[in-house]
Write an enzyme that holds these catalytic residues in place. Structure first.
Site, PDB file in Angstrom:
ATOM      1  N   SER A 146       0.797  -1.129   0.046  1.00  0.00           N
ATOM      2  CA  SER A 146       0.190   0.196  -0.190  1.00  0.00           C
ATOM      3  C   SER A 146       0.792   1.328   0.004  1.00  0.00           C
ATOM      4  O   SER A 146       1.591   1.463  -1.046  1.00  0.00           O
ATOM      5  CB  SER A 146      -1.166  -0.140   1.063  1.00  0.00           C
ATOM      6  N   ASP A 154      -3.145   6.563  -3.039  1.00  0.00           N
ATOM      7  CA  ASP A 154      -1.932   6.042  -2.483  1.00  0.00           C
ATOM      8  C   ASP A 154      -1.409   4.918  -3.478  1.00  0.00           C
ATOM      9  O   ASP A 154      -1.825   4.729  -4.319  1.00  0.00           O
ATOM     10  CB  ASP A 154      -2.183   5.210  -1.061  1.00  0.00           C
ATOM     11  N   ASP A 201      -1.282   1.722  -3.846  1.00  0.00           N
ATOM     12  CA  ASP A 201      -2.188   0.606  -4.349  1.00  0.00           C
ATOM     13  C   ASP A 201      -3.511   0.923  -4.814  1.00  0.00           C
ATOM     14  O   ASP A 201      -4.377   0.346  -4.857  1.00  0.00           O
ATOM     15  CB  ASP A 201      -2.197  -0.557  -3.456  1.00  0.00           C
ATOM     16  N   GLU A 219     -12.625   6.334   6.040  1.00  0.00           N
ATOM     17  CA  GLU A 219     -11.699   6.894   7.029  1.00  0.00           C
ATOM     18  C   GLU A 219     -11.052   8.364   6.884  1.00  0.00           C
ATOM     19  O   GLU A 219     -11.257   8.623   5.301  1.00  0.00           O
ATOM     20  CB  GLU A 219     -10.533   5.649   7.197  1.00  0.00           C
ATOM     21  N   ASN A 257      -8.365   9.225   6.133  1.00  0.00           N
ATOM     22  CA  ASN A 257      -7.086   8.942   5.186  1.00  0.00           C
ATOM     23  C   ASN A 257      -7.762   8.711   3.885  1.00  0.00           C
ATOM     24  O   ASN A 257      -6.757   8.439   2.876  1.00  0.00           O
ATOM     25  CB  ASN A 257      -6.291   7.646   5.796  1.00  0.00           C
ATOM     26  N   ARG A 307      -4.676   5.245  20.939  1.00  0.00           N
ATOM     27  CA  ARG A 307      -4.642   3.830  20.467  1.00  0.00           C
ATOM     28  C   ARG A 307      -3.466   3.165  20.123  1.00  0.00           C
ATOM     29  O   ARG A 307      -2.474   3.918  19.388  1.00  0.00           O
ATOM     30  CB  ARG A 307      -5.732   3.809  19.641  1.00  0.00           C
ATOM     31  N   PRO A 308      -3.249   1.863  20.374  1.00  0.00           N
ATOM     32  CA  PRO A 308      -2.036   1.310  19.796  1.00  0.00           C
ATOM     33  C   PRO A 308      -2.209   1.036  18.230  1.00  0.00           C
ATOM     34  O   PRO A 308      -3.190   0.799  17.897  1.00  0.00           O
ATOM     35  CB  PRO A 308      -1.879  -0.028  20.465  1.00  0.00           C
ATOM     36  N   THR A 324      -0.392  -1.497  12.598  1.00  0.00           N
ATOM     37  CA  THR A 324       0.628  -1.379  11.395  1.00  0.00           C
ATOM     38  C   THR A 324       2.134  -1.019  11.853  1.00  0.00           C
ATOM     39  O   THR A 324       3.150  -1.402  11.417  1.00  0.00           O
ATOM     40  CB  THR A 324       0.296  -0.453  10.215  1.00  0.00           C
ATOM     41  N   ARG A 352      -0.707   5.794  18.946  1.00  0.00           N
ATOM     42  CA  ARG A 352      -1.186   6.951  18.174  1.00  0.00           C
ATOM     43  C   ARG A 352      -1.834   7.671  19.021  1.00  0.00           C
ATOM     44  O   ARG A 352      -2.749   7.339  19.617  1.00  0.00           O
ATOM     45  CB  ARG A 352      -1.836   6.696  16.871  1.00  0.00           C
TER      46      ARG A 352
HETATM   47  C1  16G Z   1      -4.038   0.124   7.474  1.00  0.00           C
HETATM   48  C2  16G Z   1      -5.523  -0.033   7.236  1.00  0.00           C
HETATM   49  C3  16G Z   1      -6.432   1.425   7.215  1.00  0.00           C
HETATM   50  C4  16G Z   1      -6.046   1.988   8.557  1.00  0.00           C
HETATM   51  C5  16G Z   1      -4.806   2.032   8.724  1.00  0.00           C
HETATM   52  C6  16G Z   1      -4.456   2.403  10.259  1.00  0.00           C
HETATM   53  C7  16G Z   1      -6.840  -1.420   5.580  1.00  0.00           C
HETATM   54  C8  16G Z   1      -7.218  -2.087   4.258  1.00  0.00           C
HETATM   55  N1  16G Z   1      -5.969  -0.544   5.847  1.00  0.00           N
HETATM   56  O1  16G Z   1      -3.557   0.653   6.440  1.00  0.00           O
HETATM   57  O2  16G Z   1      -7.957   1.158   7.194  1.00  0.00           O
HETATM   58  O3  16G Z   1      -6.410   3.490   8.744  1.00  0.00           O
HETATM   59  O4  16G Z   1      -3.997   0.656   8.765  1.00  0.00           O
HETATM   60  O5  16G Z   1      -3.045   2.128  10.869  1.00  0.00           O
HETATM   61  O6  16G Z   1      -7.352  -1.842   6.546  1.00  0.00           O
HETATM   62  P1  16G Z   1      -2.403   2.065  11.975  1.00  0.00           P
HETATM   63  O7  16G Z   1      -3.116   1.027  12.849  1.00  0.00           O
HETATM   64  O8  16G Z   1      -1.152   2.107  12.116  1.00  0.00           O
HETATM   65  O9  16G Z   1      -3.098   3.567  12.700  1.00  0.00           O
HETATM   66 MG    MG Z   2      -3.779   1.363  -0.021  1.00  0.00          MG
END
Ligand code: 16G
Ligand code: MG
Length: 697
Positions: free
Chosen positions: A117, A377, A379, A498, A500, A648-649, A652, A657
């Site tokens: 992504s 983005d 993808d 979202e 984003n 929140r944790p 990714t 955050r």
């Molecule tokens: C991923 C999620 C996105 C979310 C982001 C949060 C999908 C396809 N993508 O990119 O929706 O806003 O993670 O990231 O689910 P974070 O948990 O690191 O804040």
């Molecule tokens: Mg993406």
């Protein structure tokens, strides 16, 4: 539902052939790919047969691609995502797992998208699509993690596969043996990949894994993530509503998208206007493709739209893609993630018409006059819109202010549009000769429209939706799988975005039922037109095209781009008007490194922290103190949202955050600083205490 014959009634409804509803009986056949579209169907090669796993090939693959020692893989918010060199073993195993998932669904197609992504080029990852085109079933996320982390010892890995098959595919055990239960199973896996340099190798490993299990693999080559999800959804037509034409390849996807977009544009009132009016409605959009896979796909859309324009003068947008995969580093200082998080225009790399950088989008770009910009983005499953605002409004030079229209603004635009059209359609069902509201029938007022946001949604957008659009708003946990299922569970027309820029619309059975009921109504009431009925007919024609224009499998930047353009066109709005519907509350996002982010747990929608137990009371006190220092009746009357912050944790990254918003940027920063200190102190912060200013967000 009983379908209605349309062949004789077409003209009375005023529908062009491209607007005709598609039902199971008149659904077009699946188009075979032809240049420039290509996909290859791969079968396990002799001496192995389709549907029968090959033990020796499975063993060889497992031995050739062991997982790194002492490394534990997690299935993050959106699948596996790591530095590419860590991924070969995962791809081999997930190719096998996808085949087993398909077998467990009696051969329904599932999908693997090779992408990371918006991450940098060095990373890669995979998103697994279930047979309905959505995210992988949560139980299978667990199986995926277990298999990715299974020991390298080949005997253990083989018994792991055996157990997985035994427990998930009825009657399939001892899969490498010769018993009766080892009869062939139907398995089909669709694969697409983005433009990363590591994607071809990783994609081929997943393909080998799936073939070794005996699956049929359809390799679609370069795709955007939403295209892969769309193809998987359409490859299982039993799961597809009748109103949506089945198209399970790239060409079909693009055709449906462009034709439904054109059908929506054609519903413009007085669209036959020529000369000055039509000229005024010409528009060009620059699309920053993040140097990713969106670029070649937008070019195909652009070609298709040009044909539509030539064919019947349809007033389609002129799309001008920039930042192709050859132009610059993927997602680097460009693309939706960069633009949205930093609130800055994208860098424009070596595109033919634009040689300047983001500092001044001048020289080259000025040769291509454009009305607004969008950024995808890497993808192409996210989109945000933006423009530079002159003190007098939108201008092509002397920009003063960068203005971002993020996922919140998109969802407000889309949901207001849908609510308005539903209101017009409602009029036919509230008149005396209506046929709505009777037992067993759905009418427009019974179709529940609503919005799903995450805690990141700007308070002004939520307030606008609740108080002006007067629609129901649900807050769900961050991540597409959560917002998607909340939209599905709560609404008949569920719009989710979202902030984003990831989002889409889901249509439920009550919506489709309303569409068919409206169709019957207009077929039998075509003779006596009143103004209300004419507008209701337009509303119906607009609403019925949405399920084909919108990618209901997952958020889709290309489909969202066309939908937003069509809505702006139908409303005769420019970006300034759209932008002006509400002003975002100033906000601040930040991340804090902690030893173990799992010490923070939250409630179901992440608006409140549950542990450490002292954290939320401290955050509440900070919010309360700020609110009371600004409290006045005027704010309450004007629905100005109170200061708000949450933590929140991340799903990714190994960070916590922080989000804060308030009436002024200073207050938002102050609230965020307070939250940073609290998280650092109460949750085991590591390194130096972060400061908002001078740090990378
Ligand atoms: C991923 C999620 C996105 C979310 C982001 C949060 C999908 C396809 N993508 O990119 O929706 O806003 O993670 O990231 O689910 P974070 O948990 O690191 O804040
Ligand atoms: Mg993406």
């Amino acid at each position: 539902m009983k379908s209605t014959s349309r062949t004789t009634k077409t003209s009375s409804l005023g529908l062009s052939p491209s607007e005709m509803p598609v039902t199971a009986s008149n659904r077009p056949s699946i188009l075979q790919p032809s240049p420039p579209f290509s996909s290859s169907i791969l079968q396990p090669s002799p001496p192995f047969s389709s549907g029968i796993p090959s033990e020796s090939t499975v063993r060889n693959l497992l031995i050739s691609y062991p997982s790194p020692e002492d490394f534990k893989y997690d299935y993050g918010t959106a699948g596996f995502r790591y530095e590419a060199s860590l991924l070969p073993s995962v791809f081999v195993r997930m190719g096998m797992l996808a085949a087993i998932r398909s077998a467990s669904l009696d051969g329904e197609g599932v999908g693997i998208m090779v992408t990371a992504s918006h991450n940098p080029e060095r990373d890669n990852g995979m998103k697994l699509a279930d047979s309905n085109g959505g995210m992988l079933h949560p139980d299978w996320e667990v199986y995926a993690v277990q298999f990715a982390n299974a020991p390298n010892d080949v005997e253990s890995a083989i018994s792991h596969i055996n157990e997985l098959c035994h427990s998930t595919v009825p009657g399939w055990s001892n899969i490498f043996g010769t018993s009766v239960s080892n009869n062939g199973r139907k398995m089909c896996v669709h694969i697409g990949k983005d433009t990363r340099s590591s994607s071809p190798l990783l994609s081929s490993l997943a393909i080998q894994g799936a073939l070794a299990m005996g699956a049929t693999v359809v390799d679609h080559g370069l795709l955007t993530t939403p295209m892969l999800h769309h193809i998987v959804m359409h490859s299982n037509p039993n799961l597809l509503p009748n109103l949506i034409p089945q198209r399970c390849n790239e060409r079909g996807y693009l055709e449906v998208l462009c034709h439904s977009y054109a059908a929506l544009l054609r519903t413009a009132v007085n669209d036959c206007a020529v000369g000055e009016r039509k000229e005024r409605r010409k528009r060009t959009i620059l699309v920053d493709c993040a140097c990713g896979v969106g670029y070649p796909k937008i070019q195909l859309i652009r070609q298709h739209l040009q044909l539509l324009r030539l064919d019947d003068g349809c007033n389609v947008v002129n799309i001008h893609p920039i930042n192709g995969s050859e132009d610059g580093p993927l997602n680097d200082r460009c693309g939706a993630e960069f633009v949205q998080k930093n609130r800055l225009p994208p860098t424009i790399y070596g595109a033919s018409t634009a040689k300047s950088t983001n500092k001044k989008l001048n020289v080259g770009i000025m040769k291509t006059p454009y009305h607004y910009m969008a950024s995808l983005d890497g993808d192409a499953d996210r989109i945000v819109f933006h423009y530079q605002k002159h003190s007098d409004g939108i201008s092509n030079n002397d920009w003063l202010e960068f203005r971002l229209l993020d996922g919140d603004k998109i969802s407000v635009l889309i949901s207001s549009f849908i609510q308005e059209e539903i209101r017009h359609l409602q009029k036919i069902f509230s008149s005396n000769d209506d046929n709505g509201g009777k037992e067993g029938k759905t009418n427009a007022s019974q179709v529940k429209c609503g919005i799903v946001q995450t805690a990141y949604a700007n308070g002004s957008s939520t307030s606008y939706l609740k108080n002006i659009v007067k629609t129901q708003v649900v807050t769900a946990k961050t991540g597409v799988k959560y917002v998607h299922s909340a939209a599905h569970e709560n609404f008949d027309i569920g719009v989710y975005f979202e902030a984003n820029g990831h989002g889409t619309i889901l249509f439920g059975p009550a919506f489709y039922s309303l569409m068919f009921q409206s169709e019957s109504y207009f077929l039998s009431h075509s003779s006596h037109q009143t103004q209300n009925k004419t507008r209701a007919n337009i509303a119906w024609r607009r609403l019925r095209v949405l399920p084909s224009l919108v990618n209901q499998a997952v958020g889709d930047a290309l489909s969202d781009l066309l939908l937003v353009d069509a809505i702006l066109y139908l409303k005769s709005w420019d970006l300034g008007l759209w932008d002006g519907i509400y002003e975002d509350m100033p906000s601040r996002q930040f991340k804090v490194k902690v030893q173990d982010r799992s010490v923070i747990t939250t409630n179901h929608n992440e608006t409140r922290a549950l542990t450490p137990t002292s954290l939320q009371p401290a955050l509440d006190a900070a919010m309360k103190a700020m609110a009371s220092s600004h409290s006045n009746n005027k704010n309450d009357q004007m629905n100005v949202p109170p200061p708000r912050c949450f933590v929140r944790p991340s799903g990714t990254e190994n960070v916590v955050r922080i989000y804060a918003e308030a009436q002024t940027q200073r207050d938002a920063d102050a609230l965020a600083s307070e939250a940073i200190m609290l998280v650092y102190r109460l949750c085991g912060g590591v390194g130096e205490i972060p400061a908002i200013f001078g740090s990378k967000l």
